[in-house]
Design a protein around this motif. Structure first.
Motif, PDB file in Angstrom:
ATOM      1  N   UNK A  15       0.759  -1.240  -0.002  1.00  0.00           N
ATOM      2  CA  UNK A  15      -0.125  -0.008   0.033  1.00  0.00           C
ATOM      3  C   UNK A  15       0.648   1.384   0.001  1.00  0.00           C
ATOM      4  N   UNK A  16       2.006   1.297   0.879  1.00  0.00           N
ATOM      5  CA  UNK A  16       2.690   2.365   1.017  1.00  0.00           C
ATOM      6  C   UNK A  16       3.557   2.522  -0.372  1.00  0.00           C
ATOM      7  N   UNK A  17       3.914   1.622  -1.056  1.00  0.00           N
ATOM      8  CA  UNK A  17       4.505   1.875  -2.382  1.00  0.00           C
ATOM      9  C   UNK A  17       3.562   2.564  -3.384  1.00  0.00           C
ATOM     10  N   UNK A  18       2.308   1.962  -3.383  1.00  0.00           N
ATOM     11  CA  UNK A  18       1.351   2.406  -4.249  1.00  0.00           C
ATOM     12  C   UNK A  18       0.985   3.843  -4.006  1.00  0.00           C
ATOM     13  N   UNK A  19       1.001   4.172  -2.740  1.00  0.00           N
ATOM     14  CA  UNK A  19       0.805   5.622  -2.345  1.00  0.00           C
ATOM     15  C   UNK A  19       1.978   6.530  -2.691  1.00  0.00           C
ATOM     16  N   UNK A  20       3.091   6.102  -2.570  1.00  0.00           N
ATOM     17  CA  UNK A  20       4.393   6.835  -2.957  1.00  0.00           C
ATOM     18  C   UNK A  20       4.338   7.120  -4.452  1.00  0.00           C
ATOM     19  N   UNK A  21       3.906   6.130  -5.122  1.00  0.00           N
ATOM     20  CA  UNK A  21       3.967   6.317  -6.820  1.00  0.00           C
ATOM     21  C   UNK A  21       2.794   7.483  -7.035  1.00  0.00           C
ATOM     22  N   UNK A  22       1.487   7.252  -6.426  1.00  0.00           N
ATOM     23  CA  UNK A  22       0.662   8.275  -6.210  1.00  0.00           C
ATOM     24  C   UNK A  22       0.803   9.446  -6.169  1.00  0.00           C
ATOM     25  N   UNK A  23       1.667   9.711  -5.155  1.00  0.00           N
ATOM     26  CA  UNK A  23       2.190  11.111  -4.471  1.00  0.00           C
ATOM     27  C   UNK A  23       2.786  11.799  -5.711  1.00  0.00           C
ATOM     28  N   UNK A  24       3.773  10.919  -6.279  1.00  0.00           N
ATOM     29  CA  UNK A  24       4.657  11.385  -7.424  1.00  0.00           C
ATOM     30  C   UNK A  24       3.874  11.956  -8.515  1.00  0.00           C
ATOM     31  N   UNK A  25       3.077  11.023  -8.796  1.00  0.00           N
ATOM     32  CA  UNK A  25       2.231  11.346  -9.932  1.00  0.00           C
ATOM     33  C   UNK A  25       1.033  12.354  -9.833  1.00  0.00           C
ATOM     34  N   UNK A  26       0.570  12.782  -8.487  1.00  0.00           N
ATOM     35  CA  UNK A  26      -0.409  13.392  -8.416  1.00  0.00           C
ATOM     36  C   UNK A  26      -0.176  14.976  -8.380  1.00  0.00           C
ATOM     37  N   UNK A  27       1.085  15.234  -8.136  1.00  0.00           N
ATOM     38  CA  UNK A  27       1.518  16.543  -7.977  1.00  0.00           C
ATOM     39  C   UNK A  27       1.883  17.167  -9.200  1.00  0.00           C
ATOM     40  N   UNK A  28       1.131  18.306  -9.798  1.00  0.00           N
ATOM     41  CA  UNK A  28       1.556  18.658 -10.943  1.00  0.00           C
ATOM     42  C   UNK A  28       1.425  20.260 -10.923  1.00  0.00           C
ATOM     43  N   UNK A  29       2.074  21.153 -11.741  1.00  0.00           N
ATOM     44  CA  UNK A  29       1.784  22.491 -11.499  1.00  0.00           C
ATOM     45  C   UNK A  29       0.848  22.883 -12.882  1.00  0.00           C
ATOM     46  N   UNK A  30      -0.152  23.702 -12.353  1.00  0.00           N
ATOM     47  CA  UNK A  30      -1.252  24.028 -13.111  1.00  0.00           C
ATOM     48  C   UNK A  30      -1.154  25.464 -13.619  1.00  0.00           C
ATOM     49  N   UNK A  31       0.011  26.439 -12.772  1.00  0.00           N
ATOM     50  CA  UNK A  31       0.031  27.662 -12.963  1.00  0.00           C
ATOM     51  C   UNK A  31       1.272  27.866 -12.315  1.00  0.00           C
ATOM     52  N   UNK A  32       2.120  28.894 -12.576  1.00  0.00           N
ATOM     53  CA  UNK A  32       3.379  29.374 -11.885  1.00  0.00           C
ATOM     54  C   UNK A  32       3.049  29.371 -10.632  1.00  0.00           C
TER      55      UNK A  32
END
Length: 349
Positions: A15-32
């Motif tokens: 579960x922790x490994x999956x959440x770590x992957x999700x955290x890396x993928x979920x964080x995106x820049x939408x504006x400066x």
């Protein structure tokens, strides 16, 4: 996966490994200087967007998701993410009291030391709901849904389900900092004006930056669905749909090129067109109800013309939304409301 008996479930290594992957993928820049966090939810609509806005003292985090083990683990990873540059969370802003927005705020406050900023009504509502007693709330909830015409299987489901709010919302501190309509906040190097949305929640915070032509819209204006507009046991005669439609007017005055950052769904441009769609959606549902209520109908009866067949656990949302529309029609004079055989009935005038 919510807390049971005050405990937060643990997670295994997978579960922790999956959440770590999700955290890396979920964080995106939408504006400066503005990051989006896609936070999974254990109930529809499956995820909520939280926002990180950079500032001279650190980051402002807007909303949080629910308080459960996966969301805690996700934010543990996000707070240590290289994109935050090792800089702290300086303040927490919660748009409204619903569990997918305020749920983890208390845990984040305890972990970061950042103050929670909310409007007064939303803060008080969240604090109140955390302290209500099931022995008082559940009978009122059952009685309200009986008046809506709900059948025994759903009433039995309510009694067995218990209270949802404390299941998904952690304890909140006694201190908060109040945000009011018209306040100006400096976030991500720009000024943002506080706008208030009503109907979905009583005093929901939205933020507009004229400089950036950006609107952080919370649940007021969503890209694909209408926010849930409901009537609730504590205030069943309220015209929340009327409040929602009226409050859309202040957002309609914003420039058409405004980019909208909603809490659910993708950012979009086309604010006035989307508001027009929301108004048309509710107008069509109101017209449908007036036609259907040519003969007296219970709230439960009206679900058949408003929704596809609902699963048992979704009936409460359906009844809440239907009642809000029926109450609006009573307020406009299109319908009359009476009580017969221990149920409210609505009929066209």
């Amino acid at each position: 996966m919510g807390r049971q008996d005050g405990r937060c479930p643990t997670l295994d290594s997978a579960d922790m490994a999956s959440i770590e992957d999700a955290a890396l993928e979920s964080l995106t820049e939408v504006a400066p200087d503005i990051l989006r966090i896609r936070v999974p939810l254990p109930f529809p609509p499956s995820e909520v967007s939280a926002w990180l806005l950079d500032g001279p003292d650190g980051w402002t985090l807007i909303d949080s998701g629910v308080d459960d083990a996966p969301t805690r683990a996700l934010f543990t990873r996000v707070l240590a993410h290289p994109r935050l540059g090792g800089r702290p969370i300086a303040q927490l802003l919660v748009t409204h009291f619903h569990p997918d927005h305020v749920g983890l705020a208390g845990w984040l406050h305890a972990r970061t030391g950042a103050d929670i900023h909310m409007s007064r009504v939303e803060w008080m509502q969240a604090r109140l709901l955390l302290r209500e007693q099931p022995s008082e709330v559940i009978p009122q909830l059952v009685a309200h849904n009986r008046l809506c015409g709900a059948a025994k299987p759903f009433l039995d489901h309510l009694q067995g389900r218990g209270m949802l709010f404390p299941k998904w919302v952690g304890d909140l501190p006694r201190r908060y900092l109040r945000v009011t309509a018209g306040d100006e906040l400096v976030l991500a190097g720009s000024r943002w004006r506080v706008m208030i949305g009503e109907g979905h929640a009583p005093e929901m915070i939205c933020l507009y930056s004229a400089e950036r032509r950006l609107l952080i819209a919370a649940d007021q204006i969503l890209s694909r669905i209408s926010p849930h507009i409901g009537a609730h046991p504590s205030d069943p005669a309220a015209d929340n749909l009327g409040l929602f439609l009226t409050s859309l007017g202040s957002f309609e005055a914003l420039p058409e090129e405004t980019r909208v950052l909603p809490s659910h769904g993708e950012p979009f441009v086309g604010l006035k067109a989307r508001i027009g769609e929301l108004k048309a959606h509710h107008a069509e549902r109101l017209e449908r109800l007036v036609d259907f209520c040519a003969t007296p109908r219970t709230v439960m009866d009206t679900l058949e013309v408003l929704f596809r067949p609902l699963a048992l656990e979704q009936i409460g949302f359906g009844l809440s939304e239907a009642l809000a529309h029926l109450r609006h029609l009573v307020g406009t004079g299109a319908l009359e409301q009476a009580e017969e055989d221990e149920a409210w009935r609505f009929v066209r005038r």
